[in-house]
Design an enzyme around this catalytic site. Structure first.
Site, PDB file in Angstrom:
ATOM      1  N   CYS A   2      94.489  30.583  84.628  1.00  0.00           N
ATOM      2  CA  CYS A   2      93.803  30.624  83.347  1.00  0.00           C
ATOM      3  C   CYS A   2      92.619  29.650  83.377  1.00  0.00           C
ATOM      4  O   CYS A   2      92.694  28.573  83.951  1.00  0.00           O
ATOM      5  CB  CYS A   2      94.671  30.255  82.143  1.00  0.00           C
ATOM      6  N   ARG A  27      90.172  32.158  88.063  1.00  0.00           N
ATOM      7  CA  ARG A  27      91.438  31.510  87.700  1.00  0.00           C
ATOM      8  C   ARG A  27      92.436  32.472  87.074  1.00  0.00           C
ATOM      9  O   ARG A  27      93.588  32.112  86.852  1.00  0.00           O
ATOM     10  CB  ARG A  27      91.176  30.368  86.707  1.00  0.00           C
ATOM     11  N   TRP A  74      95.738  34.338  83.247  1.00  0.00           N
ATOM     12  CA  TRP A  74      96.659  34.758  84.304  1.00  0.00           C
ATOM     13  C   TRP A  74      98.028  34.699  83.639  1.00  0.00           C
ATOM     14  O   TRP A  74      98.527  33.625  83.320  1.00  0.00           O
ATOM     15  CB  TRP A  74      96.587  33.820  85.499  1.00  0.00           C
ATOM     16  N   ASN A  98      95.839  26.623  79.265  1.00  0.00           N
ATOM     17  CA  ASN A  98      96.106  26.882  80.677  1.00  0.00           C
ATOM     18  C   ASN A  98      97.338  26.070  81.042  1.00  0.00           C
ATOM     19  O   ASN A  98      97.354  24.861  80.828  1.00  0.00           O
ATOM     20  CB  ASN A  98      94.895  26.430  81.510  1.00  0.00           C
ATOM     21  N   GLY A  99      98.376  26.734  81.572  1.00  0.00           N
ATOM     22  CA  GLY A  99      99.592  26.011  81.950  1.00  0.00           C
ATOM     23  C   GLY A  99     100.814  26.691  81.368  1.00  0.00           C
ATOM     24  O   GLY A  99     100.749  27.862  80.972  1.00  0.00           O
ATOM     25  N   GLU A 480      99.075  34.219 108.461  1.00  0.00           N
ATOM     26  CA  GLU A 480      97.879  34.298 107.620  1.00  0.00           C
ATOM     27  C   GLU A 480      97.338  35.736 107.567  1.00  0.00           C
ATOM     28  O   GLU A 480      96.926  36.221 106.511  1.00  0.00           O
ATOM     29  CB  GLU A 480      96.825  33.307 108.149  1.00  0.00           C
ATOM     30  N   LYS A 484      96.929  37.849 104.198  1.00  0.00           N
ATOM     31  CA  LYS A 484      95.620  38.372 103.785  1.00  0.00           C
ATOM     32  C   LYS A 484      95.695  39.862 103.528  1.00  0.00           C
ATOM     33  O   LYS A 484      95.187  40.367 102.538  1.00  0.00           O
ATOM     34  CB  LYS A 484      94.624  38.061 104.901  1.00  0.00           C
ATOM     35  N   GLU A 487      97.859  40.687 100.340  1.00  0.00           N
ATOM     36  CA  GLU A 487      97.364  40.272  99.015  1.00  0.00           C
ATOM     37  C   GLU A 487      96.171  41.090  98.545  1.00  0.00           C
ATOM     38  O   GLU A 487      95.979  41.246  97.338  1.00  0.00           O
ATOM     39  CB  GLU A 487      97.054  38.773  98.960  1.00  0.00           C
ATOM     40  N   HIS A 503     114.873  39.103 117.710  1.00  0.00           N
ATOM     41  CA  HIS A 503     115.991  38.588 116.921  1.00  0.00           C
ATOM     42  C   HIS A 503     116.131  39.313 115.587  1.00  0.00           C
ATOM     43  O   HIS A 503     116.748  38.802 114.663  1.00  0.00           O
ATOM     44  CB  HIS A 503     115.828  37.081 116.701  1.00  0.00           C
ATOM     45  N   LYS A 603      93.138  32.339  91.562  1.00  0.00           N
ATOM     46  CA  LYS A 603      92.635  31.460  92.608  1.00  0.00           C
ATOM     47  C   LYS A 603      93.265  30.080  92.553  1.00  0.00           C
ATOM     48  O   LYS A 603      93.494  29.456  93.572  1.00  0.00           O
ATOM     49  CB  LYS A 603      91.119  31.355  92.438  1.00  0.00           C
TER      50      LYS A 603
HETATM   51  C1  F6R Z   1      95.637  33.260  99.909  1.00  0.00           C
HETATM   52  C2  F6R Z   1      95.328  32.118  99.081  1.00  0.00           C
HETATM   53  C3  F6R Z   1      96.458  31.295  98.580  1.00  0.00           C
HETATM   54  C4  F6R Z   1      96.075  29.808  98.518  1.00  0.00           C
HETATM   55  C5  F6R Z   1      97.192  28.994  97.860  1.00  0.00           C
HETATM   56  C6  F6R Z   1      96.902  27.523  97.848  1.00  0.00           C
HETATM   57  O1  F6R Z   1      94.478  33.909 100.344  1.00  0.00           O
HETATM   58  O2  F6R Z   1      94.203  31.847  98.779  1.00  0.00           O
HETATM   59  O3  F6R Z   1      97.615  31.488  99.331  1.00  0.00           O
HETATM   60  O4  F6R Z   1      95.841  29.355  99.818  1.00  0.00           O
HETATM   61  O5  F6R Z   1      97.373  29.448  96.538  1.00  0.00           O
HETATM   62  O6  F6R Z   1      95.772  27.233  97.092  1.00  0.00           O
HETATM   63  P1  F6R Z   1      95.009  25.864  97.249  1.00  0.00           P
HETATM   64  O7  F6R Z   1      94.446  25.839  98.634  1.00  0.00           O
HETATM   65  O8  F6R Z   1      93.947  25.906  96.209  1.00  0.00           O
HETATM   66  O9  F6R Z   1      95.999  24.771  97.048  1.00  0.00           O
END
Ligand code: F6R
Length: 608
Positions: A2, A27, A74, A98-99, A480, A484, A487, A503, A603
């Protein structure tokens, strides 16, 4: 999660609120809303979905007024409907939040028992209702705020408008960030400096527990106890950043292509090019005298940390305890002996990472932070800040922040290796040379592999599941890659250590499950090839990401082989991130998903 904004202005604020929300949309983007006061009357517009819907609505039904608050959501409590969108109103009180108010249920029950009617399923509405109840008891806005804040458990950044105080906004922060922007005869509140950048570069960051009163020419800051306090006013860098996509279709694409520049910029901060050595920062963390290093982060930042663990252990012989922050914070890990802790975060606001940091701080560990947002809470609460100079990352899927985090961790592992006498000057200078030359390869590699990956991604988009494999530092890259892909394309993907295949996951292998193998020709290569053989023997389709030597050394039939230049092993995870990111990006583009704002994500994750 948010984004919130508040403006006590001297012009029409609705367009300004929307402009700020555009910068905060990273956000959260489940719904958005704004409220203003005009002629002593509160009014609001809210819309489900992206900000564009709210913008359209405001075009049809404009909202006048020089004072207002705004929110991009969010969803946590309650579906992303218009009724649950902020601002929430109650008898002349308007709130954006926000929260999470964790004790919203008992508060709601208490208020309902006194006759309150709730109109949403959100936790936030209790803030508006409680403030309104206190006002009706005769409390002035400040008193009502102080009293209400004392009742909330959980995390909040709030902006509040009172209909009977049309030239004032109240704000509060406990957990998520909140900053005050100082304008010319105007005052602003916002979740971050980027939101405030169009209006001002003079910022005051609030501390945990602070609450504020802003008017056009007044800023009053109170601490948790209500005492008036001073907080530093500073120049923000937010204004320097142009937040647009340039010639790219998506922020994510732009950010993938920016990596040569930002990694180079980041490395320059840690490397003395003239000396060919890493700059020595021993005063910040005393690596020479540590028994162990604790590390924690979430998501992509955690995978960067996992790569870092390999490096610290190999080059500095420093044992690393690493865990995702949501587990780390509750593990009650014994922090004994000579330890330091390192946290990695792009936003610097991730709630679990911050809680892990505070756990370590309470145990008197020296705290280091690899962060992208210099003014963030994690940066401010750390003893040593190791910045990644990636610039604002807007695409929700992290790309350039990841490679910058890897660059910083590589430098730190070398600093630690030197301090502990485990890395020779020759090895250090060889690795430094390799790192310095790496960014130059990035654009060349991206241009070379892009057409092949675009074609491959068309094929990948037909599959429901994808497996990623890697060994050594390629294992976190496999994790990773899977993160990627899932998501942003919503294709189910898993990352595994190549040696773990037999395994369990090998049971999944058939022609419907492509297996992406990340295998530079390093000391693990032969073993990874054996794992590929196991996949091939079961009809699995392999996509191999390797280097020229690796490609020449294997005769296995693959669905595609993506060939990168041969690089030093410290550079490999940074370089191999590029094809991994491009595969996810092009698959998502081909599938038509919302690449920059994938569903259900945000984000900055400021809730648990
Ligand atoms: C995936 C992604 C998330 C962030 C995670 C941590 O592409 O962006 O997995 O890496 O939410 O966020 P930060 O780095 O802001 O603590």
């Amino acid at each position: 999660m948010c984004g919130i904004i508040g403006i006590v202005g001297n012009r029409e604020v609705a367009p300004l609120l929307v402009d700020a929300l555009k910068r905060l949309e990273y956000r959260g983007y489940d719904s958005a809303g704004v409220a203003t006061i005009k002629d002593g009357k509160l009014d609001r517009r809210r819309a489900e979905g992206k900000l564009a819907n709210l913008d359209r609505k405001l075009g049809e039904e404009p909202l006048a007024g020089h004072v207002g608050i705004g929110h991009t959501r969010w969803a946590t409590h309650g579906a992303p409907t218009e009724a649950n969108a902020h601002p929430h109103f109650c008898n002349g009180v308007a709130v954006v939040h926000n929260g999470i108010i964790e004790n919203f249920a008992p508060l709601r029950a208490e208020l309902m028992a006194k006759g309150a009617t709730f109109y949403s399923q959100t936790d936030t509405e209790v803030v508006a209702q409680l403030l309104s109840a206190y006002r009706q008891e005769g409390l002035a806005p400040r008193e009502a705020m102080q009293k209400a804040l004392g009742r909330f458990e959980g995390a909040y950044a709030l902006a509040v408008l009172f209909e009977d105080q049309p030239d004032m906004i109240l704000g509060a922060r406990s957990g998520p960030p909140l900053a005050v922007g100082h304008g010319q005869g105007e005052m602003f509140l916002g979740s971050d400096a980027i939101a405030l950048a169009p209006f001002t570069d003079e910022i005051t960051y609030l501390e945990d527990g602070d609450w504020v009163v802003i008017k056009r020419d007044l800023l009053e800051i109170h601490d948790r106890t209500g005492k008036l306090v001073e907080r530093r006013r500073q120049k923000s860098q937010g204004a320097a950043y142009v937040v647009d996509k340039g010639n790219h279709r998506h922020f994510m694409e732009k950010e993938i292509y920016e990596q040569a520049e930002v990694v180079s910029h980041t490395l320059a901060h840690y490397i003395d090019f003239a000396e060919g050595r890493v700059k020595f920062e021993s005063s910040l963390i005393d690596f020479a005298n540590l028994d162990r290093l604790a590390m924690s982060a979430c998501g992509t930042a955690y995978y960067a940390g996992l790569v870092g663990k390999y490096w610290f252990e190999r080059f500095a012989r420093l044992p690393v305890e690493i865990d995702v922050a949501s587990e780390f914070r509750y593990r009650e890990m014994p922090l004994t002996g000579r330890m330091a802790a390192l946290f990695i975060s792009q936003s610097g606001e991730t709630a679990d990472t911050l809680a892990s940091l505070r756990y370590c701080r309470d145990h008197k560990l020296t705290i280091g932070a690899v962060v992208n947002v210099r003014e963030s809470t994690i940066a401010r609460e750390s003893d040593a800040v190791f910045p990644t100079l990636a610039g604002p990352e807007i695409g929700v899927a992290s790309t350039k922040a990841f490679t910058c985090q890897l660059s910083v961790l590589a430098a730190l592992a070398m600093i630690a290796g030197r301090a502990r006498g485990t890395l020779s000057a020759e090895d250090e200078s060889k690795m430094v040379r390799a790192l310095v030359e790496a960014p130059r390869l990035f654009n060349q590699v991206l241009t070379a592999i892009q057409p092949q990956i675009e074609m491959l991604s068309r094929e990948l988009s037909r599959f429901k599941d994808v497996l990623y494999l890697g060994r050594g530092t390629s294992f976190p890259l496999a994790l990773e890659g899977a993160l990627k892909l899932k998501e942003i394309s919503y294709i189910h993907a898993e990352g595994y250590a190549a040696g773990e295949l037999k395994h369990g996951p090998i049971a999944l292998i058939d022609e419907t499950m492509p297996v992406i193998v990340i295998a530079p020709h390093d000391r693990h290569f032969e073993k990874t090839v054996s794992n590929m053989q196991e996949v091939a023997a079961r009809g699995g389709r392999i996509i191999l990401i390797t280097d020229e030597t690796g490609a020449a050394a294997t005769t296995l039939e693959t669905m595609a082989t993506i060939v990168l230049p041969v690089v030093d092993e410290i550079v490999a995870p940074i370089l191999y991130a590029l094809p991994v990111q491009l595969i996810a990006y092009h698959t998502a583009v081909f599938m038509g998903t919302d690449v920059d704002q994938p569903r259900n994500l945000a984000k900055s994750v400021t809730v648990e």
